[in-house]
Design a protein around this motif. Structure first.
Motif, PDB file in Angstrom:
ATOM      1  N   ASN A  96       0.820  -1.198   0.000  1.00  0.00           N
ATOM      2  CA  ASN A  96       0.000   0.000   0.000  1.00  0.00           C
ATOM      3  C   ASN A  96       0.864   1.261   0.000  1.00  0.00           C
ATOM      4  OD1 ASN A  96      -1.947   1.881   2.289  1.00  0.00           O
ATOM      5  ND2 ASN A  96      -2.518   1.521   0.170  1.00  0.00           N
ATOM      6  N   SER A  97       1.997   1.210   0.670  1.00  0.00           N
ATOM      7  CA  SER A  97       2.896   2.370   0.712  1.00  0.00           C
ATOM      8  C   SER A  97       3.499   2.650  -0.660  1.00  0.00           C
ATOM      9  CB  SER A  97       4.009   2.130   1.740  1.00  0.00           C
ATOM     10  OG  SER A  97       3.490   2.138   3.059  1.00  0.00           O
ATOM     11  N   THR A  99       2.201   1.820  -3.586  1.00  0.00           N
ATOM     12  CA  THR A  99       1.110   2.288  -4.452  1.00  0.00           C
ATOM     13  C   THR A  99       0.795   3.757  -4.197  1.00  0.00           C
ATOM     14  OG1 THR A  99       0.119   0.078  -4.503  1.00  0.00           O
ATOM     15  CG2 THR A  99      -1.299   1.926  -5.095  1.00  0.00           C
ATOM     16  N   ASP A 100       0.652   4.125  -2.922  1.00  0.00           N
ATOM     17  CA  ASP A 100       0.288   5.507  -2.598  1.00  0.00           C
ATOM     18  C   ASP A 100       1.450   6.476  -2.774  1.00  0.00           C
ATOM     19  OD1 ASP A 100      -2.267   4.754  -2.100  1.00  0.00           O
ATOM     20  OD2 ASP A 100      -2.167   4.887   0.076  1.00  0.00           O
ATOM     21  N   ALA A 103       0.996   7.164  -6.437  1.00  0.00           N
ATOM     22  CA  ALA A 103      -0.276   7.804  -6.798  1.00  0.00           C
ATOM     23  C   ALA A 103      -0.487   9.142  -6.116  1.00  0.00           C
ATOM     24  CB  ALA A 103      -1.434   6.866  -6.466  1.00  0.00           C
ATOM     25  N   HIS A 104       0.037   9.304  -4.881  1.00  0.00           N
ATOM     26  CA  HIS A 104      -0.276  10.502  -4.100  1.00  0.00           C
ATOM     27  C   HIS A 104       0.941  11.330  -3.731  1.00  0.00           C
ATOM     28  CE1 HIS A 104      -4.403   9.252  -3.928  1.00  0.00           C
ATOM     29  NE2 HIS A 104      -4.085   8.104  -3.379  1.00  0.00           N
ATOM     30  N   GLY A 290       1.469   4.482   3.043  1.00  0.00           N
ATOM     31  CA  GLY A 290       0.157   4.006   2.617  1.00  0.00           C
ATOM     32  C   GLY A 290      -0.980   4.625   3.403  1.00  0.00           C
ATOM     33  N   MET A 291      -1.988   5.110   2.702  1.00  0.00           N
ATOM     34  CA  MET A 291      -3.103   5.793   3.361  1.00  0.00           C
ATOM     35  C   MET A 291      -4.135   4.848   3.948  1.00  0.00           C
ATOM     36  SD  MET A 291      -3.731   9.055   0.868  1.00  0.00           S
ATOM     37  CE  MET A 291      -2.441  10.283   0.663  1.00  0.00           C
ATOM     38  N   GLN A 292      -4.032   3.563   3.614  1.00  0.00           N
ATOM     39  CA  GLN A 292      -4.987   2.589   4.152  1.00  0.00           C
ATOM     40  C   GLN A 292      -4.488   1.963   5.458  1.00  0.00           C
ATOM     41  OE1 GLN A 292      -7.933   2.352   2.644  1.00  0.00           O
ATOM     42  NE2 GLN A 292      -7.146   3.851   1.178  1.00  0.00           N
ATOM     43  N   ARG A 332       2.458   9.073   9.080  1.00  0.00           N
ATOM     44  CA  ARG A 332       2.833   8.186   7.971  1.00  0.00           C
ATOM     45  C   ARG A 332       4.328   8.202   7.650  1.00  0.00           C
ATOM     46  NH1 ARG A 332       0.491   9.011   2.885  1.00  0.00           N
ATOM     47  NH2 ARG A 332      -0.090  11.173   3.281  1.00  0.00           N
ATOM     48  N   PHE A 389      -4.151  14.098  -0.558  1.00  0.00           N
ATOM     49  CA  PHE A 389      -4.652  13.299  -1.680  1.00  0.00           C
ATOM     50  C   PHE A 389      -5.789  14.047  -2.361  1.00  0.00           C
ATOM     51  CE2 PHE A 389      -7.434  12.290   1.816  1.00  0.00           C
ATOM     52  CZ  PHE A 389      -8.684  12.145   1.240  1.00  0.00           C
TER      53      PHE A 389
END
Length: 423
Positions: A96-97, A99-100, A103-104, A290-292, A332, A389
């Motif tokens: 997740n980290s 990916t974000d 993406a972000h 990661g935001m999740q 984070r 985000f």
């Protein structure tokens, strides 16, 4: 021997036509990406424009057209990205980290350089402002009609609660205030009567939608940031804007949002306290980009941290988001990540202060004050909302880009990525 003429070829003309076409298409793609800031659900169009622009940029770089990375923000960006990348190894959820992180963060920085290179002039600055104002105006009208007419909500209900056009009330102000605060930069220039009328209508529509969100953070940000514009020479309409905000607070349901009881019952005290307890457990590298992760009970038991705070402030059910840009960055990426993020903001402030203080013209100074006001509005809202985000982050990076463009204009003529595009 007889002289023989070389065979005719159309290759140079083909290459030239493609080069010219890419020069025309690139600003359009980058402009569409700016226009889509208020519309987070239009991901298909956004992704098509983003990767189309990247391909065009790569093609032009291969043909020898320079793409400039020179900016006061380049080093702070690189350091922050490097630290966040290192943090992936210590993350509670590496997938997740990663990916974000792309993406972000990385995509937003790429957008920053696209805007800086393709709108690298005062004219380009005006184009970006018009795009954002027109887009925010369209969003405001569509949101109000959709929420109050089609969905049947009462006018006392907060616009964006529940979400309207894919965005909630606390996030509308990020781009709405940016559009309003950029308008003085356009009004100072030459414009037809029809153009000024259209701009004024857009600003009024955006203002109405902003008030209807009844967001305390947005209204506080509006009042604080508008004070920056008092440094401009034309103050009459700015004072009028402040008066309109005060009237909105006094004579609309928005006033109830500022009552003492509302602040006493605010759930953010417990939320922020819980987040600080998490930061104590992961002080240096954070829980991961990661935001999740923060809201994932399998990775992070928020109830355990919630039980550590005094009982009067405990949340009945822990909220799964820090609801603060600065706490979000810290939890984070750790305290070191926060320090690097603050270095980006401080570099922006130094860059902007240099432009405003030593401006070579009233026009540049006014644009500098407008961009500073937008920056302040985003920071104030970010204290009470997640701003890393979506439309919030894109508004911030667009503001970074616009101030960098103004810094280049102030510093003198610079060879941009495409000198013919918007000069």
């Amino acid at each position: 021997p007889l002289m023989t003429r070389p065979p005719l070829t159309t290759e140079p003309f083909k290459d030239l036509s493609v080069r010219e076409a890419s020069a025309r298409v690139l600003p359009v793609l980058a402009g569409i990406l700016a226009a889509l800031i208020p519309f987070p659900k239009m991901t298909a169009v956004s992704e098509t424009c983003f990767y189309g622009a990247l391909l065009a940029v790569a093609w032009r770089i291969c043909r020898g057209v320079p793409f400039l990375f020179k900016s006061p923000l380049t080093v702070p960006f690189a350091v922050f990205v490097a630290w966040c990348s290192i943090g992936v190894w210590f993350s509670l959820d590496r997938a997740n980290s990663v990916t974000d992180l792309y993406a972000h963060l990385i995509k937003y920085i790429v957008l920053y350089y696209l805007w800086v290179n393709l709108f690298d002039s005062e004219k380009g600055l005006g184009v970006l402002s018009r795009i954002l104002i027109a887009s925010a105006g369209v969003f405001s009208v569509a949101a109000v009609v959709s929420f109050y007419v089609f969905s049947g909500h009462h006018l006392s209900d907060r616009l964006g609660e529940p979400a309207v056009l894919g965005i909630t009330s606390d996030y509308i102000g990020f781009f709405a205030l940016a559009a309003i605060l950029l308008s003085p930069g356009l009004f100072q220039g030459r414009m037809s009567v029809m153009g000024k009328a259209f701009l004024a209508v857009c600003v009024l529509c955006i203002f109405a939608a902003t008030v209807l969100t009844q967001s305390r953070a947005t209204l506080i940000a509006a009042l604080v940031s508008t004070l920056v514009l008092l440094g401009a020479r034309r103050k009459a309409w700015i004072v009028s804007g402040l008066a309109l905000f005060v009237i909105a607070i006094l004579f609309t349901p928005l006033g109830d949002r500022f009552s003492v009881e509302q602040f006493k019952r605010n759930e953010r005290v417990g939320l922020y306290w819980t987040t600080l307890e998490v930061i104590k457990s992961y002080p240096w590298t954070g829980i991961g980009f990661g935001m999740q992760i923060y809201g994932n009970e399998k990775l992070l038991d928020l109830n355990r941290y919630n039980n550590r705070i005094p009982e009067p402030h405990r949340q009945q059910t822990p909220i799964r988001s820090p609801h603060s840009t600065f706490l979000d960055v810290t939890v984070r990426t750790g305290l070191i990540g926060l320090l690097f993020f603050l270095s980006i903001l401080s570099t922006y402030i130094r860059m902007g202060w240099n432009v405003v203080r030593h401006a070579r013209s009233e026009s540049i100074q006014t644009w500098g004050l407008c961009l500073f006001a937008v920056f302040l509005s985003i920071l104030v809202q970010g204290m009470f909302s997640d701003g890393m985000f979506g439309p919030q982050a894109m508004s911030l990076y667009m503001n970074f880009a616009m101030m960098t463009i103004l810094w280049r204009v102030h510093a003198g003529p610079k060879p941009g990525f495409d000198q013919q595009a918007l000069r």
